[in-house]
Design a protein around this motif. Sequence first.
Motif, PDB file in Angstrom:
ATOM      1  N   TYR A  97     -13.297   9.928 -54.525  1.00 57.57           N
ATOM      2  CA  TYR A  97     -12.356  11.028 -54.430  1.00 57.57           C
ATOM      3  C   TYR A  97     -12.697  12.070 -55.840  1.00 57.57           C
ATOM      4  CZ  TYR A  97      -9.502   8.288 -51.208  1.00 57.57           C
ATOM      5  OH  TYR A  97      -8.705   7.971 -50.324  1.00 57.57           O
ATOM      6  N   ALA A  98     -13.057  11.281 -56.860  1.00 57.82           N
ATOM      7  CA  ALA A  98     -13.266  12.110 -57.938  1.00 57.82           C
ATOM      8  C   ALA A  98     -14.514  12.914 -57.669  1.00 57.82           C
ATOM      9  CB  ALA A  98     -13.258  11.512 -59.373  1.00 57.82           C
ATOM     10  N   ARG A  99     -15.553  11.989 -57.190  1.00 58.07           N
ATOM     11  CA  ARG A  99     -16.994  12.822 -56.964  1.00 58.07           C
ATOM     12  C   ARG A  99     -16.853  13.820 -55.636  1.00 58.07           C
ATOM     13  NH1 ARG A  99     -18.926   8.348 -55.782  1.00 58.07           N
ATOM     14  NH2 ARG A  99     -19.138   8.515 -53.519  1.00 58.07           N
ATOM     15  N   VAL A 100     -16.198  13.656 -54.751  1.00 58.01           N
ATOM     16  CA  VAL A 100     -16.059  14.592 -53.706  1.00 58.01           C
ATOM     17  C   VAL A 100     -15.333  15.807 -54.215  1.00 58.01           C
ATOM     18  CG1 VAL A 100     -13.983  13.792 -52.570  1.00 58.01           C
ATOM     19  CG2 VAL A 100     -15.857  14.885 -51.145  1.00 58.01           C
ATOM     20  N   MET A 101     -14.517  15.671 -55.004  1.00 60.69           N
ATOM     21  CA  MET A 101     -13.622  16.855 -55.568  1.00 60.69           C
ATOM     22  C   MET A 101     -14.449  17.717 -56.507  1.00 60.69           C
ATOM     23  SD  MET A 101     -10.426  16.900 -54.488  1.00 60.69           S
ATOM     24  CE  MET A 101      -9.150  17.474 -55.606  1.00 60.69           C
ATOM     25  N   GLU A 102     -15.172  17.047 -57.192  1.00 59.84           N
ATOM     26  CA  GLU A 102     -15.973  17.934 -58.128  1.00 59.84           C
ATOM     27  C   GLU A 102     -17.547  18.158 -57.697  1.00 59.84           C
ATOM     28  OE1 GLU A 102     -16.306  15.389 -61.696  1.00 59.84           O
ATOM     29  OE2 GLU A 102     -14.264  15.662 -61.975  1.00 59.84           O
ATOM     30  N   ILE A 148      -6.486   5.431 -38.848  1.00 62.10           N
ATOM     31  CA  ILE A 148      -6.409   5.836 -40.093  1.00 62.10           C
ATOM     32  C   ILE A 148      -6.256   4.917 -41.319  1.00 62.10           C
ATOM     33  CG2 ILE A 148      -4.498   6.985 -41.699  1.00 62.10           C
ATOM     34  CD1 ILE A 148      -3.210   8.210 -39.315  1.00 62.10           C
ATOM     35  N   GLY A 149      -5.958   3.792 -40.949  1.00 63.24           N
ATOM     36  CA  GLY A 149      -6.420   2.457 -41.877  1.00 63.24           C
ATOM     37  C   GLY A 149      -7.537   2.352 -42.263  1.00 63.24           C
ATOM     38  N   TRP A 150      -8.475   2.473 -41.269  1.00 63.63           N
ATOM     39  CA  TRP A 150      -9.870   2.172 -41.604  1.00 63.63           C
ATOM     40  C   TRP A 150     -10.725   3.055 -42.355  1.00 63.63           C
ATOM     41  CZ3 TRP A 150     -14.626   4.066 -40.869  1.00 63.63           C
ATOM     42  CH2 TRP A 150     -15.906   3.342 -40.897  1.00 63.63           C
ATOM     43  N   ILE A 151     -10.240   4.522 -42.093  1.00 59.60           N
ATOM     44  CA  ILE A 151     -10.665   5.587 -42.974  1.00 59.60           C
ATOM     45  C   ILE A 151     -10.117   5.478 -44.356  1.00 59.60           C
ATOM     46  CG2 ILE A 151     -10.522   8.137 -43.210  1.00 59.60           C
ATOM     47  CD1 ILE A 151     -10.124   8.454 -40.255  1.00 59.60           C
ATOM     48  N   ILE A 152      -9.070   5.048 -44.574  1.00 61.44           N
ATOM     49  CA  ILE A 152      -8.559   4.911 -45.957  1.00 61.44           C
ATOM     50  C   ILE A 152      -9.325   3.747 -46.837  1.00 61.44           C
ATOM     51  CG2 ILE A 152      -6.594   4.054 -47.489  1.00 61.44           C
ATOM     52  CD1 ILE A 152      -4.575   5.389 -45.408  1.00 61.44           C
ATOM     53  N   LEU A 153      -9.581   2.712 -45.964  1.00 64.20           N
ATOM     54  CA  LEU A 153     -10.565   1.473 -46.485  1.00 64.20           C
ATOM     55  C   LEU A 153     -11.648   2.197 -46.820  1.00 64.20           C
ATOM     56  CD1 LEU A 153      -9.168  -1.496 -44.464  1.00 64.20           C
ATOM     57  CD2 LEU A 153      -8.416  -0.861 -46.903  1.00 64.20           C
ATOM     58  N   ALA A 154     -12.333   2.734 -45.894  1.00 62.95           N
ATOM     59  CA  ALA A 154     -13.771   3.236 -45.893  1.00 62.95           C
ATOM     60  C   ALA A 154     -13.701   4.071 -47.256  1.00 62.95           C
ATOM     61  CB  ALA A 154     -14.180   4.051 -44.536  1.00 62.95           C
ATOM     62  N   SER A 155     -12.784   4.941 -47.435  1.00 65.25           N
ATOM     63  CA  SER A 155     -12.620   5.982 -48.392  1.00 65.25           C
ATOM     64  C   SER A 155     -12.991   5.235 -50.108  1.00 65.25           C
ATOM     65  CB  SER A 155     -11.567   7.080 -48.439  1.00 65.25           C
ATOM     66  OG  SER A 155     -10.455   6.308 -48.438  1.00 65.25           O
ATOM     67  N   LEU A 156     -12.240   4.092 -50.071  1.00 68.05           N
ATOM     68  CA  LEU A 156     -12.127   3.329 -51.143  1.00 68.05           C
ATOM     69  C   LEU A 156     -13.461   2.104 -51.247  1.00 68.05           C
ATOM     70  CD1 LEU A 156      -8.453   2.748 -51.181  1.00 68.05           C
ATOM     71  CD2 LEU A 156      -9.721   4.386 -52.753  1.00 68.05           C
ATOM     72  N   SER A 157     -14.413   2.300 -50.371  1.00 69.05           N
ATOM     73  CA  SER A 157     -15.634   1.398 -50.507  1.00 69.05           C
ATOM     74  C   SER A 157     -16.844   2.154 -50.664  1.00 69.05           C
ATOM     75  CB  SER A 157     -15.777   0.687 -48.987  1.00 69.05           C
ATOM     76  OG  SER A 157     -14.246  -0.040 -48.452  1.00 69.05           O
ATOM     77  N   THR A 158     -17.922   1.637 -50.828  1.00 72.07           N
ATOM     78  CA  THR A 158     -19.286   2.075 -50.882  1.00 72.07           C
ATOM     79  C   THR A 158     -19.860   2.378 -49.742  1.00 72.07           C
ATOM     80  OG1 THR A 158     -20.396   0.012 -51.393  1.00 72.07           O
ATOM     81  CG2 THR A 158     -19.499   0.899 -53.163  1.00 72.07           C
ATOM     82  N   THR A 159     -20.767   3.281 -49.572  1.00 76.27           N
ATOM     83  CA  THR A 159     -21.428   3.531 -48.382  1.00 76.27           C
ATOM     84  C   THR A 159     -22.144   2.469 -47.693  1.00 76.27           C
ATOM     85  OG1 THR A 159     -21.893   5.839 -49.173  1.00 76.27           O
ATOM     86  CG2 THR A 159     -23.297   5.132 -47.245  1.00 76.27           C
ATOM     87  N   ASN A 160     -22.713   1.407 -48.657  1.00 79.73           N
ATOM     88  CA  ASN A 160     -23.517   0.230 -48.125  1.00 79.73           C
ATOM     89  C   ASN A 160     -22.359  -0.654 -47.650  1.00 79.73           C
ATOM     90  OD1 ASN A 160     -26.087   0.991 -48.943  1.00 79.73           O
ATOM     91  ND2 ASN A 160     -25.977   0.296 -50.995  1.00 79.73           N
ATOM     92  N   ALA A 192     -13.404  10.113 -48.066  1.00 78.66           N
ATOM     93  CA  ALA A 192     -12.486  10.531 -49.221  1.00 78.66           C
ATOM     94  C   ALA A 192     -11.989  11.829 -48.995  1.00 78.66           C
ATOM     95  CB  ALA A 192     -13.299  10.353 -50.494  1.00 78.66           C
ATOM     96  N   GLY A 193     -12.846  12.715 -48.577  1.00 74.79           N
ATOM     97  CA  GLY A 193     -12.634  13.852 -48.176  1.00 74.79           C
ATOM     98  C   GLY A 193     -11.538  14.346 -47.172  1.00 74.79           C
TER      99      GLY A 193
END
Length: 283
Positions: free
Chosen positions: A62-67, A33-45, A252-253
Amino acid sequence: MKQRYKTRSKFRPKTIPAYACLGIWLIFTVVMIGWIILASLSTTNEIFNNDLLGSGLHFENYARVMEKHNLGLYFINSLIYSAAGCAGIVLIGAPAAYVLGRFVFRGKKLINNAFVTALSIPIVMLVLPLYKMAVTLNLTGSRWVLIILYICTNVPFAVYFLTGFFMSLPKALEEAAEIDGCTPGRAFWRVMFPLAQPGIVTLVIFDFINIWNEYFMALIFANKTELRTVSTGLQTIVQSMKYSGDWAGLFAGVIIVFLPTFVLYIFLSNKIIAGVTGGAVKE
């Protein structure tokens, strides 16, 4: 003077494997879960280069996936389905459980067995008949069809779960309400229903998580974009990764979908335990 004795927990070597397995599972879950949280706050690269948070926090994921991916709409839909479904389940299941738990009448055992049997029927077997009924009643293409289905498919468990709670309540409460002039219906809503709150809260938590994470019926009946739930919406995001490559948005989703159930477990875990054990004791 009274002597005070200190109780010390004895070390039991037999429990070492159980605690070891529990510790390994806990570490794995926290790391994942910690890795997923960190990945959601990072870039794809940064995710592919194993350099999480290398350029700082990226809340825009988060804003991008919501919209862009309509996850905000799917989130609201799931809230509507879960809240309306839980309300309907309690309004139907609680009175039925009260009648089955407190009154004696002909056919009671048969009705109880029918609810227990309904728990063993797989949803897969019901999808085609339910879809045909929904088409016949012109319910397809609206949120009502999923709300009605979620209520109907979860009422048997609600009745089975709450019957034990109403059976454990003292009969003197009903007798006192009857002396005060309450009808059985008024006695239920004013006296018995509030006293069964631990079981009702636990039932609502279970049903909310069940409806929130439900995928199969939402895939069949919510066949429009404006009707999708977070589970089916997340699947469309996964499929879109083949073309967009927005893996940071995907993680993020995942966090957005996972967050409500996680919060329920964290803050209401004591109520879940109390509710599960509360109906086990009968008078």
